[in-house]
Design an enzyme around this catalytic site. Structure first.
Site, PDB file in Angstrom:
ATOM      1  N   LYS A 127       2.398  29.215 -10.602  1.00 51.96           N
ATOM      2  CA  LYS A 127       0.993  29.318 -11.003  1.00 51.96           C
ATOM      3  C   LYS A 127       0.860  29.741 -12.465  1.00 51.96           C
ATOM      4  O   LYS A 127       1.464  30.734 -12.873  1.00 51.96           O
ATOM      5  CB  LYS A 127       0.235  30.277 -10.083  1.00 51.96           C
ATOM      6  CG  LYS A 127       0.071  29.691  -8.689  1.00 51.96           C
ATOM      7  CD  LYS A 127      -0.798  30.559  -7.803  1.00 51.96           C
ATOM      8  CE  LYS A 127      -0.914  29.916  -6.427  1.00 51.96           C
ATOM      9  NZ  LYS A 127      -1.511  30.817  -5.455  1.00 51.96           N
ATOM     10  N   GLU A 172      -8.599  34.919 -13.751  1.00 51.14           N
ATOM     11  CA  GLU A 172      -7.274  34.341 -13.486  1.00 51.14           C
ATOM     12  C   GLU A 172      -6.842  34.528 -12.035  1.00 51.14           C
ATOM     13  O   GLU A 172      -7.104  35.564 -11.447  1.00 51.14           O
ATOM     14  CB  GLU A 172      -6.244  35.066 -14.355  1.00 51.14           C
ATOM     15  CG  GLU A 172      -5.734  34.307 -15.540  1.00 51.14           C
ATOM     16  CD  GLU A 172      -4.951  33.051 -15.215  1.00 51.14           C
ATOM     17  OE1 GLU A 172      -4.559  32.840 -14.062  1.00 51.14           O
ATOM     18  OE2 GLU A 172      -4.750  32.252 -16.141  1.00 51.14           O
ATOM     19  N   SER A 200      -6.546  27.007 -19.771  1.00 53.74           N
ATOM     20  CA  SER A 200      -5.687  26.503 -18.681  1.00 53.74           C
ATOM     21  C   SER A 200      -4.416  25.879 -19.228  1.00 53.74           C
ATOM     22  O   SER A 200      -4.408  25.336 -20.335  1.00 53.74           O
ATOM     23  CB  SER A 200      -6.477  25.445 -17.892  1.00 53.74           C
ATOM     24  OG  SER A 200      -5.614  24.682 -17.078  1.00 53.74           O
ATOM     25  N   ASP A 220      -7.051  25.972 -12.450  1.00 58.11           N
ATOM     26  CA  ASP A 220      -6.431  25.824 -11.125  1.00 58.11           C
ATOM     27  C   ASP A 220      -6.431  27.158 -10.390  1.00 58.11           C
ATOM     28  O   ASP A 220      -5.840  28.131 -10.848  1.00 58.11           O
ATOM     29  CB  ASP A 220      -4.983  25.329 -11.285  1.00 58.11           C
ATOM     30  CG  ASP A 220      -4.910  23.922 -11.869  1.00 58.11           C
ATOM     31  OD1 ASP A 220      -5.590  23.035 -11.342  1.00 58.11           O
ATOM     32  OD2 ASP A 220      -4.184  23.724 -12.851  1.00 58.11           O
TER      33      ASP A 220
HETATM   34  C1  BG6 Z   1      -1.685  25.407 -14.247  1.00 58.73           C
HETATM   35  C2  BG6 Z   1      -1.223  25.494 -12.807  1.00 58.73           C
HETATM   36  O1  BG6 Z   1      -3.058  25.619 -14.301  1.00 58.73           O
HETATM   37  O2  BG6 Z   1      -1.385  24.120 -14.794  1.00 58.73           O
HETATM   38  C3  BG6 Z   1       0.252  25.135 -12.718  1.00 58.73           C
HETATM   39  O3  BG6 Z   1      -1.421  26.806 -12.326  1.00 58.73           O
HETATM   40  C4  BG6 Z   1       0.475  23.759 -13.332  1.00 58.73           C
HETATM   41  O4  BG6 Z   1       0.664  25.164 -11.377  1.00 58.73           O
HETATM   42  C5  BG6 Z   1      -0.027  23.756 -14.765  1.00 58.73           C
HETATM   43  O5  BG6 Z   1       1.868  23.430 -13.308  1.00 58.73           O
HETATM   44  C6  BG6 Z   1       0.147  22.411 -15.454  1.00 58.73           C
HETATM   45  O6  BG6 Z   1      -0.698  21.473 -14.849  1.00 58.73           O
HETATM   46  P1  BG6 Z   1      -0.676  19.928 -15.112  1.00 58.73           P
HETATM   47  O7  BG6 Z   1      -1.957  19.444 -14.492  1.00 58.73           O
HETATM   48  O8  BG6 Z   1      -0.634  19.711 -16.593  1.00 58.73           O
HETATM   49  O9  BG6 Z   1       0.535  19.388 -14.447  1.00 58.73           O
HETATM   50 MG    MG Z   2      -4.528  29.272 -12.031  1.00 60.44          MG
END
Ligand code: BG6
Ligand code: MG
Length: 225
Positions: free
Chosen positions: A47, A171, A116, A13
């Site tokens: 984030k 990142e 991630s 993300d």
């Molecule tokens: C991270 C994002 O990559 O993933 C966060 O930067 C997010 O903002 C986290 O909360 C979890 O993501 P997901 O898709 O499992 O809700």
């Molecule tokens: Mg990110």
């Protein structure tokens, strides 16, 4: 100059896709259900942070308390709305130049991993047709501690069979840079220099970027004094 870089670990993300805006929109919608306006300037703190931790930050800001069961329901609702927003994504939603940059690294026999916090990572990588470019994927389903803990990156290096000190992490989150540094890795911040100043190098986009153009700068950042 120290070492060689063999493993390249990409956050998802904000590095591969611009999904931070969809996470934000879904949290705004959720916060509205309890009468709170979640402000853009508070979004940076979310984030790199897990879904549940993100909710806890928002609840704290709003001065609200919820039971564990209620929080589970809220996270599920947020994720449903988030998934509605990402379902239309295609390969055109990959951030400019990132697909080309990764393919370039693969041509040089470099190992590529995803690191991630998202549990939606595989869905997104499939939608943007990039999943085949990764030798390993470590995401929110494989980790117990979120960034700034280095767990996600250490696991990614292990999966690639590359030493942590031979890895470079891309990142967009301050907490992500902190996590990568705690893992002993080289770091490239993607985004705002003011936020990512702890990184070895900061880039604003992968557009026009080549490994050759940044390699020496990154390796020099860890040069012995
Ligand atoms: C991270 C994002 O990559 O993933 C966060 O930067 C997010 O903002 C986290 O909360 C979890 O993501 P997901 O898709 O499992 O809700
Ligand atoms: Mg990110």
């Amino acid at each position: 100059m120290k070492g060689e870089i063999r493993g390249f670990i990409f956050d998802l993300d904000g590095v591969i896709v611009d999904t931070a805006k969809y996470h934000y929109q879904s949290w705004v919608r959720l916060a509205k259900t309890f009468g709170y306006h979640f402000r853009k300037q508070d979004n940076e703190a979310l984030k790199g942070v897990s879904r549940m931790q993100s909710l806890e930050i928002i609840l704290r800001l709003a001065g609200e308390k919820r039971s564990a069961a209620e929080k589970e329901i809220m996270c599920a609702q947020k994720n449903e709305w988030y998934r509605e927003l990402i379902q239309g994504m295609t390969k055109d939603n990959a951030l400019p130049g990132v697909n080309r940059f990764i393919r370039n690294l693969r041509r040089r026999n470099k190992k590529i991993a995803l690191g991630s916090a998202s549990k939606n990572a595989r869905t997104i990588l499939k939608q943007i047709k990039m999943i085949h470019l990764f030798d390993a994927i470590v995401d929110g389903t494989n980790i117990s501690k979120g960034k700034p803990d280095p767990e996600v990156f250490i696991k990614a290096a292990k999966a690639l069979k590359v030493k942590t000190e031979e890895c470079l992490v891309f990142e967009d989150a301050e907490k992500g840079i902190e996590a990568a540094k705690a893992a002993g890795m080289y770091t490239v911040g993607v985004g705002d220099r003011k936020i990512l100043h702890e990184a070895d190098l900061v880039i604003s986009t992968f557009n026009q970027l080549t490994w050759r153009s940044i390699k020496s700068k990154i390796l020099a950042s860890k040069q012995d004094p």
